[in-house]
Scaffold this active site. Sequence first.
Site, mmCIF file in Angstrom:
data_model
loop_
_atom_site.group_PDB
_atom_site.id
_atom_site.type_symbol
_atom_site.label_atom_id
_atom_site.label_comp_id
_atom_site.label_asym_id
_atom_site.label_seq_id
_atom_site.Cartn_x
_atom_site.Cartn_y
_atom_site.Cartn_z
ATOM 1 N N GLU A 237 0.826 -1.210 0.000
ATOM 2 C CA GLU A 237 0.000 0.000 0.000
ATOM 3 C C GLU A 237 0.859 1.258 0.000
ATOM 4 O OE1 GLU A 237 -3.806 -0.134 1.996
ATOM 5 O OE2 GLU A 237 -3.234 1.645 3.133
ATOM 6 N N ARG B 58 -3.805 33.395 -17.663
ATOM 7 C CA ARG B 58 -4.327 34.410 -16.752
ATOM 8 C C ARG B 58 -3.365 35.593 -16.649
ATOM 9 N NH1 ARG B 58 -8.861 36.601 -14.827
ATOM 10 N NH2 ARG B 58 -8.617 37.377 -12.694
#
Length: 376
Positions: free
Chosen positions: A239, A265
Amino acid sequence: MEFSLSAEQKERCARTRKAARNISPETTGGELDGHIRKRLAELGLLGAAVPPEYGGAGLGALDTALLYEAASDGGADTGLLFAAAAHLFACVTPVVEFARPETRRALLPGLCSGALLAGNAMTEPEAGSDTSRLATTATRVDGGHLLDGVKSFVSNGPDADLYVTYATTDPDGGYFGTTAFAVDRDAPGLVPGRAMEKSGLAGCRAGEVRFTRCFVPDERVLGAPGQGQVVFQASMRWERSCLFALYLGQQERLIRRCVEHARRRTRSGTRLADLPQVADRLAEMRLRLESGRLLLYRACAEIDAGRDPDLWAAMAKLAVSEASVTTALDAGRIFGGRAFLTEYGIEEEVRDALPAITFSGTSDIQRRLIAREMGL
Protein backbone atom coordinates in the site's frame (compact mmCIF):
# COMPACT_ATOMS: atom_id res chain seq x y z
CA MET A 1 20.73 2.82 -13.34
CA GLU A 2 17.97 2.84 -15.93
CA PHE A 3 15.25 5.41 -15.28
CA SER A 4 13.36 5.28 -18.58
CA LEU A 5 10.25 3.18 -19.09
CA SER A 6 10.15 0.36 -21.59
CA ALA A 7 8.05 0.61 -24.73
CA GLU A 8 5.56 -1.82 -23.19
CA GLN A 9 5.26 0.25 -20.01
CA LYS A 10 4.80 3.47 -22.00
CA GLU A 11 2.09 1.89 -24.13
CA ARG A 12 0.27 0.48 -21.09
CA CYS A 13 0.39 3.84 -19.32
CA ALA A 14 -0.84 5.71 -22.40
CA ARG A 15 -3.70 3.27 -22.86
CA THR A 16 -4.68 3.52 -19.19
CA ARG A 17 -4.43 7.31 -19.16
CA LYS A 18 -6.79 7.55 -22.12
CA ALA A 19 -9.28 4.99 -20.80
CA ALA A 20 -9.38 6.59 -17.35
CA ARG A 21 -11.08 9.76 -18.55
CA ASN A 22 -14.54 10.36 -17.15
CA ILE A 23 -14.43 7.49 -14.66
CA SER A 24 -16.63 9.12 -12.07
CA PRO A 25 -19.03 7.99 -9.33
CA GLU A 26 -21.55 10.71 -10.18
CA THR A 27 -23.94 8.40 -12.01
CA THR A 28 -23.96 5.72 -9.30
CA GLY A 29 -25.43 7.65 -6.40
CA GLY A 30 -22.16 7.14 -4.58
CA GLU A 31 -22.31 3.35 -4.58
CA LEU A 32 -19.53 1.32 -6.15
CA ASP A 33 -21.98 -0.45 -8.46
CA GLY A 34 -21.37 -3.14 -11.05
CA HIS A 35 -20.75 -0.68 -13.89
CA ILE A 36 -18.00 1.18 -12.06
CA ARG A 37 -16.46 -2.05 -10.80
CA LYS A 38 -16.37 -3.37 -14.35
CA ARG A 39 -14.64 -0.21 -15.60
CA LEU A 40 -12.03 -0.43 -12.84
CA ALA A 41 -11.51 -4.12 -13.56
CA GLU A 42 -11.13 -3.45 -17.29
CA LEU A 43 -8.30 -1.06 -16.47
CA GLY A 44 -6.67 -3.83 -14.45
CA LEU A 45 -6.87 -1.82 -11.24
CA LEU A 46 -8.65 -4.50 -9.19
CA GLY A 47 -6.25 -7.34 -9.95
CA ALA A 48 -3.07 -5.82 -11.35
CA ALA A 49 -0.70 -7.62 -8.97
CA VAL A 50 -2.59 -10.94 -8.94
CA PRO A 51 -1.10 -13.93 -10.81
CA PRO A 52 -2.79 -14.63 -14.17
CA GLU A 53 -3.96 -18.10 -13.08
CA TYR A 54 -6.33 -16.35 -10.67
CA GLY A 55 -7.58 -13.77 -13.18
CA GLY A 56 -5.08 -11.00 -12.53
CA ALA A 57 -2.57 -9.23 -14.75
CA GLY A 58 0.49 -10.61 -12.98
CA LEU A 59 2.18 -7.21 -12.76
CA GLY A 60 4.94 -6.37 -10.31
CA ALA A 61 4.83 -3.51 -7.85
CA LEU A 62 6.35 -0.91 -10.18
CA ASP A 63 4.06 -1.71 -13.11
CA THR A 64 1.08 -1.72 -10.76
CA ALA A 65 2.06 1.70 -9.43
CA LEU A 66 2.50 3.02 -12.96
CA LEU A 67 -1.03 1.83 -13.74
CA TYR A 68 -2.52 3.79 -10.84
CA GLU A 69 -0.43 6.85 -11.62
CA ALA A 70 -1.57 6.83 -15.25
CA ALA A 71 -5.24 6.37 -14.31
CA SER A 72 -5.06 9.33 -11.93
CA ASP A 73 -3.15 11.49 -14.40
CA GLY A 74 -5.80 10.63 -17.00
CA GLY A 75 -8.53 12.07 -14.82
CA ALA A 76 -10.14 9.13 -13.03
CA ASP A 77 -11.91 10.14 -9.83
CA THR A 78 -9.43 10.09 -6.92
CA GLY A 79 -11.93 8.52 -4.53
CA LEU A 80 -12.69 5.68 -6.93
CA LEU A 81 -8.99 5.03 -7.44
CA PHE A 82 -8.52 4.98 -3.69
CA ALA A 83 -11.38 2.47 -3.40
CA ALA A 84 -9.71 0.25 -6.00
CA ALA A 85 -6.32 0.60 -4.31
CA ALA A 86 -7.71 -0.23 -0.86
CA HIS A 87 -9.37 -3.28 -2.39
CA LEU A 88 -6.18 -4.46 -4.12
CA PHE A 89 -3.38 -3.62 -1.70
CA ALA A 90 -5.03 -3.96 1.71
CA CYS A 91 -7.24 -6.93 0.88
CA VAL A 92 -6.40 -8.81 -2.32
CA THR A 93 -2.63 -8.99 -1.86
CA PRO A 94 -3.00 -10.60 1.61
CA VAL A 95 -5.26 -13.23 0.03
CA VAL A 96 -2.67 -13.83 -2.70
CA GLU A 97 0.22 -14.14 -0.25
CA PHE A 98 -1.37 -15.79 2.79
CA ALA A 99 -4.63 -17.59 1.94
CA ARG A 100 -4.90 -21.33 1.47
CA PRO A 101 -4.80 -22.53 -2.15
CA GLU A 102 -8.50 -23.42 -2.15
CA THR A 103 -9.37 -20.00 -0.72
CA ARG A 104 -7.32 -18.27 -3.41
CA ARG A 105 -9.14 -20.24 -6.10
CA ALA A 106 -12.52 -19.40 -4.57
CA LEU A 107 -11.98 -15.66 -4.06
CA LEU A 108 -9.38 -14.19 -6.37
CA PRO A 109 -11.15 -14.50 -9.76
CA GLY A 110 -14.15 -12.58 -8.43
CA LEU A 111 -11.94 -10.00 -6.72
CA CYS A 112 -10.08 -9.37 -9.98
CA SER A 113 -13.21 -9.13 -12.14
CA GLY A 114 -15.11 -6.82 -9.80
CA ALA A 115 -17.74 -9.45 -9.03
CA LEU A 116 -16.43 -9.19 -5.47
CA LEU A 117 -15.35 -5.98 -3.76
CA ALA A 118 -13.16 -6.12 -0.65
CA GLY A 119 -13.01 -3.84 2.37
CA ASN A 120 -10.13 -3.45 4.83
CA ALA A 121 -11.52 -3.80 8.37
CA MET A 122 -8.53 -2.86 10.51
CA THR A 123 -9.11 0.49 12.24
CA GLU A 124 -11.15 0.53 15.44
CA PRO A 125 -12.77 3.39 17.37
CA GLU A 126 -9.86 3.30 19.85
CA ALA A 127 -7.09 1.86 17.66
CA GLY A 128 -5.54 2.86 14.36
CA SER A 129 -2.81 0.91 12.63
CA ASP A 130 -1.51 -0.89 15.74
CA THR A 131 -2.60 -4.53 15.42
CA SER A 132 -1.23 -5.31 18.88
CA ARG A 133 -3.98 -3.29 20.60
CA LEU A 134 -7.16 -4.49 18.93
CA ALA A 135 -10.35 -4.72 20.98
CA THR A 136 -11.94 -7.03 18.41
CA THR A 137 -11.45 -10.62 19.55
CA ALA A 138 -11.51 -14.00 17.82
CA THR A 139 -12.40 -16.90 20.08
CA ARG A 140 -11.38 -20.38 19.01
CA VAL A 141 -14.29 -22.81 18.46
CA ASP A 142 -14.64 -26.09 16.63
CA GLY A 143 -13.77 -25.52 12.97
CA GLY A 144 -13.00 -21.82 13.20
CA HIS A 145 -13.27 -18.63 15.25
CA LEU A 146 -16.02 -16.37 16.58
CA LEU A 147 -15.33 -12.67 15.96
CA ASP A 148 -16.66 -9.95 18.27
CA GLY A 149 -15.94 -6.26 17.92
CA VAL A 150 -16.38 -3.10 15.88
CA LYS A 151 -14.25 -1.78 13.03
CA SER A 152 -14.47 1.83 11.87
CA PHE A 153 -13.45 3.78 8.77
CA VAL A 154 -13.66 0.59 6.70
CA SER A 155 -12.85 1.63 3.13
CA ASN A 156 -15.51 0.14 0.81
CA GLY A 157 -17.30 -0.97 3.97
CA PRO A 158 -20.91 -0.27 2.91
CA ASP A 159 -20.41 -1.92 -0.50
CA ALA A 160 -17.91 -4.73 0.13
CA ASP A 161 -18.63 -8.41 -0.41
CA LEU A 162 -15.56 -9.51 1.55
CA TYR A 163 -13.75 -8.03 4.55
CA VAL A 164 -10.12 -8.60 5.43
CA THR A 165 -10.09 -8.05 9.17
CA TYR A 166 -7.83 -8.49 12.16
CA ALA A 167 -8.67 -9.65 15.69
CA THR A 168 -6.91 -10.48 18.92
CA THR A 169 -6.54 -14.24 19.43
CA ASP A 170 -4.03 -14.14 22.28
CA PRO A 171 -4.16 -11.05 24.55
CA ASP A 172 -0.74 -11.94 25.97
CA GLY A 173 0.80 -12.86 22.62
CA GLY A 174 2.36 -9.49 21.82
CA TYR A 175 3.48 -9.40 18.18
CA PHE A 176 1.90 -12.82 17.65
CA GLY A 177 -1.34 -12.05 19.45
CA THR A 178 -3.53 -11.20 16.43
CA THR A 179 -4.89 -13.13 13.47
CA ALA A 180 -6.08 -12.06 10.02
CA PHE A 181 -9.32 -13.29 8.46
CA ALA A 182 -11.20 -13.03 5.15
CA VAL A 183 -14.88 -12.77 6.08
CA ASP A 184 -17.88 -12.89 3.74
CA ARG A 185 -20.38 -10.06 3.94
CA ASP A 186 -23.23 -12.53 4.49
CA ALA A 187 -21.51 -14.32 7.39
CA PRO A 188 -24.00 -14.53 10.30
CA GLY A 189 -23.18 -11.89 12.89
CA LEU A 190 -21.53 -9.44 10.46
CA VAL A 191 -23.40 -6.15 10.05
CA PRO A 192 -22.02 -3.37 7.79
CA GLY A 193 -22.93 0.16 8.82
CA ARG A 194 -24.18 2.94 6.60
CA ALA A 195 -21.80 5.15 4.68
CA MET A 196 -20.13 7.94 6.61
CA GLU A 197 -20.53 11.50 5.37
CA LYS A 198 -17.02 12.47 4.28
CA SER A 199 -15.61 15.70 2.87
CA GLY A 200 -13.02 13.98 0.66
CA LEU A 201 -12.47 10.82 -1.37
CA ALA A 202 -16.21 10.62 -1.82
CA GLY A 203 -15.87 7.93 -4.48
CA CYS A 204 -14.73 5.51 -1.78
CA ARG A 205 -17.53 4.95 0.69
CA ALA A 206 -16.45 4.11 4.23
CA GLY A 207 -18.38 2.88 7.21
CA GLU A 208 -18.45 0.82 10.36
CA VAL A 209 -18.55 -2.99 10.43
CA ARG A 210 -19.78 -4.84 13.49
CA PHE A 211 -19.00 -8.47 14.36
CA THR A 212 -21.17 -10.29 16.90
CA ARG A 213 -20.22 -13.93 17.43
CA CYS A 214 -19.46 -14.01 13.72
CA PHE A 215 -18.23 -17.47 12.77
CA VAL A 216 -15.24 -17.60 10.41
CA PRO A 217 -14.11 -21.07 9.28
CA ASP A 218 -10.48 -22.14 9.51
CA GLU A 219 -10.02 -21.97 5.74
CA ARG A 220 -10.60 -18.20 5.91
CA VAL A 221 -7.66 -17.55 8.23
CA LEU A 222 -4.94 -15.65 6.37
CA GLY A 223 -1.56 -17.06 7.25
CA ALA A 224 -1.45 -18.94 10.54
CA PRO A 225 -3.20 -17.97 13.78
CA GLY A 226 -1.08 -15.32 15.44
CA GLN A 227 0.35 -13.95 12.19
CA GLY A 228 -1.94 -10.94 11.93
CA GLN A 229 0.94 -8.48 12.28
CA VAL A 230 2.88 -10.29 9.55
CA VAL A 231 -0.10 -10.16 7.18
CA PHE A 232 -0.86 -6.52 7.92
CA GLN A 233 2.73 -5.34 7.51
CA ALA A 234 3.00 -7.18 4.19
CA SER A 235 -0.11 -5.42 2.92
CA MET A 236 1.25 -2.06 4.13
CA ARG A 237 4.43 -2.57 2.12
CA TRP A 238 2.33 -2.82 -1.03
CA GLU A 239 0.00 0.00 0.00
CA ARG A 240 2.70 2.50 0.95
CA SER A 241 4.68 1.65 -2.18
CA CYS A 242 1.87 1.51 -4.75
CA LEU A 243 -1.32 3.21 -3.57
CA PHE A 244 0.32 6.62 -3.38
CA ALA A 245 1.10 6.47 -7.07
CA LEU A 246 -2.43 7.77 -7.57
CA TYR A 247 -1.30 10.93 -5.76
CA LEU A 248 1.61 11.24 -8.18
CA GLY A 249 -0.98 11.30 -10.96
CA GLN A 250 -3.07 13.83 -9.08
CA GLN A 251 -0.06 16.13 -8.67
CA GLU A 252 0.88 15.76 -12.34
CA ARG A 253 -2.64 16.70 -13.34
CA LEU A 254 -2.75 19.67 -10.97
CA ILE A 255 0.62 21.02 -12.08
CA ARG A 256 -0.45 20.79 -15.70
CA ARG A 257 -3.62 22.75 -14.92
CA CYS A 258 -1.68 25.37 -12.97
CA VAL A 259 0.82 25.87 -15.80
CA GLU A 260 -2.01 26.30 -18.29
CA HIS A 261 -3.79 28.74 -15.97
CA ALA A 262 -0.59 30.74 -15.33
CA ARG A 263 0.01 31.08 -19.07
CA ARG A 264 -3.51 32.32 -19.80
CA ARG A 265 -4.33 34.41 -16.75
CA THR A 266 -3.10 38.00 -16.52
CA ARG A 267 -2.93 40.44 -13.63
CA SER A 268 -2.57 44.12 -14.43
CA GLY A 269 -1.50 43.16 -17.94
CA THR A 270 1.15 40.68 -16.80
CA ARG A 271 0.81 36.93 -17.22
CA LEU A 272 0.88 34.97 -13.97
CA ALA A 273 3.59 32.85 -15.59
CA ASP A 274 5.83 35.92 -15.75
CA LEU A 275 5.54 36.63 -12.02
CA PRO A 276 8.61 35.22 -10.19
CA GLN A 277 6.60 34.11 -7.18
CA VAL A 278 4.25 32.06 -9.36
CA ALA A 279 7.09 30.51 -11.37
CA ASP A 280 8.95 29.68 -8.15
CA ARG A 281 5.87 28.04 -6.68
CA LEU A 282 5.40 25.90 -9.80
CA ALA A 283 9.06 24.91 -9.70
CA GLU A 284 8.63 23.74 -6.10
CA MET A 285 5.54 21.76 -7.08
CA ARG A 286 7.53 19.98 -9.79
CA LEU A 287 10.44 19.33 -7.40
CA ARG A 288 8.14 17.75 -4.81
CA LEU A 289 6.48 15.57 -7.44
CA GLU A 290 9.69 14.25 -8.97
CA SER A 291 11.33 13.65 -5.57
CA GLY A 292 8.36 11.64 -4.37
CA ARG A 293 8.17 9.77 -7.64
CA LEU A 294 11.79 8.60 -7.37
CA LEU A 295 11.23 7.38 -3.82
CA LEU A 296 8.03 5.57 -4.73
CA TYR A 297 9.56 3.89 -7.77
CA ARG A 298 12.52 2.82 -5.63
CA ALA A 299 10.19 1.30 -3.02
CA CYS A 300 8.40 -0.63 -5.76
CA ALA A 301 11.71 -1.79 -7.22
CA GLU A 302 12.72 -3.16 -3.81
CA ILE A 303 9.52 -5.24 -3.68
CA ASP A 304 10.06 -6.52 -7.21
CA ALA A 305 13.64 -7.48 -6.37
CA GLY A 306 12.55 -9.40 -3.27
CA ARG A 307 14.35 -7.05 -0.91
CA ASP A 308 13.07 -5.37 2.25
CA PRO A 309 11.24 -2.21 1.08
CA ASP A 310 10.27 -0.83 4.50
CA LEU A 311 12.62 2.17 4.59
CA TRP A 312 11.87 3.21 1.02
CA ALA A 313 8.14 2.61 1.44
CA ALA A 314 8.00 4.81 4.54
CA MET A 315 9.98 7.59 2.85
CA ALA A 316 7.84 7.35 -0.28
CA LYS A 317 4.59 7.45 1.65
CA LEU A 318 5.75 10.43 3.70
CA ALA A 319 7.11 12.40 0.74
CA VAL A 320 4.22 11.78 -1.65
CA SER A 321 1.41 12.31 0.85
CA GLU A 322 2.85 15.55 2.21
CA ALA A 323 3.59 16.75 -1.33
CA SER A 324 0.03 16.04 -2.47
CA VAL A 325 -1.41 18.26 0.27
CA THR A 326 1.09 21.08 -0.27
CA THR A 327 0.69 20.99 -4.04
CA ALA A 328 -3.10 21.08 -3.80
CA LEU A 329 -2.87 24.11 -1.51
CA ASP A 330 -0.36 25.75 -3.86
CA ALA A 331 -2.79 25.19 -6.72
CA GLY A 332 -5.33 27.10 -4.65
CA ARG A 333 -2.91 30.00 -4.32
CA ILE A 334 -2.26 30.08 -8.05
CA PHE A 335 -5.96 29.97 -8.95
CA GLY A 336 -6.75 32.58 -6.31
CA GLY A 337 -10.43 33.26 -5.77
CA ARG A 338 -11.38 30.74 -8.44
CA ALA A 339 -10.06 27.98 -6.18
CA PHE A 340 -13.15 28.49 -4.00
CA LEU A 341 -15.52 27.92 -6.92
CA THR A 342 -16.60 24.30 -7.26
CA GLU A 343 -16.57 24.51 -11.07
CA TYR A 344 -12.75 24.63 -11.00
CA GLY A 345 -12.43 21.58 -8.76
CA ILE A 346 -9.41 22.87 -6.82
CA GLU A 347 -11.15 22.68 -3.46
CA GLU A 348 -12.08 19.07 -4.21
CA GLU A 349 -8.43 18.28 -4.96
CA VAL A 350 -7.47 19.68 -1.54
CA ARG A 351 -10.13 17.60 0.19
CA ASP A 352 -9.01 14.45 -1.65
CA ALA A 353 -5.34 15.08 -0.85
CA LEU A 354 -5.69 15.78 2.87
CA PRO A 355 -6.51 12.19 3.97
CA ALA A 356 -3.24 10.98 2.41
CA ILE A 357 -1.25 12.19 5.41
CA THR A 358 -3.41 10.07 7.75
CA PHE A 359 -4.27 6.67 6.24
CA SER A 360 -1.69 3.88 5.84
CA GLY A 361 0.04 5.36 8.87
CA THR A 362 0.25 9.07 9.63
CA SER A 363 3.22 11.19 8.63
CA ASP A 364 4.48 11.02 12.21
CA ILE A 365 4.34 7.22 12.09
CA GLN A 366 6.33 7.22 8.84
CA ARG A 367 9.01 9.37 10.48
CA ARG A 368 9.20 6.88 13.35
CA LEU A 369 9.53 4.01 10.88
CA ILE A 370 12.30 5.81 9.03
CA ALA A 371 14.13 6.52 12.28
CA ARG A 372 13.83 2.87 13.29
CA GLU A 373 15.23 1.72 9.96
CA MET A 374 18.15 4.10 10.58
CA GLY A 375 18.93 2.22 13.78
CA LEU A 376 17.67 4.85 16.24
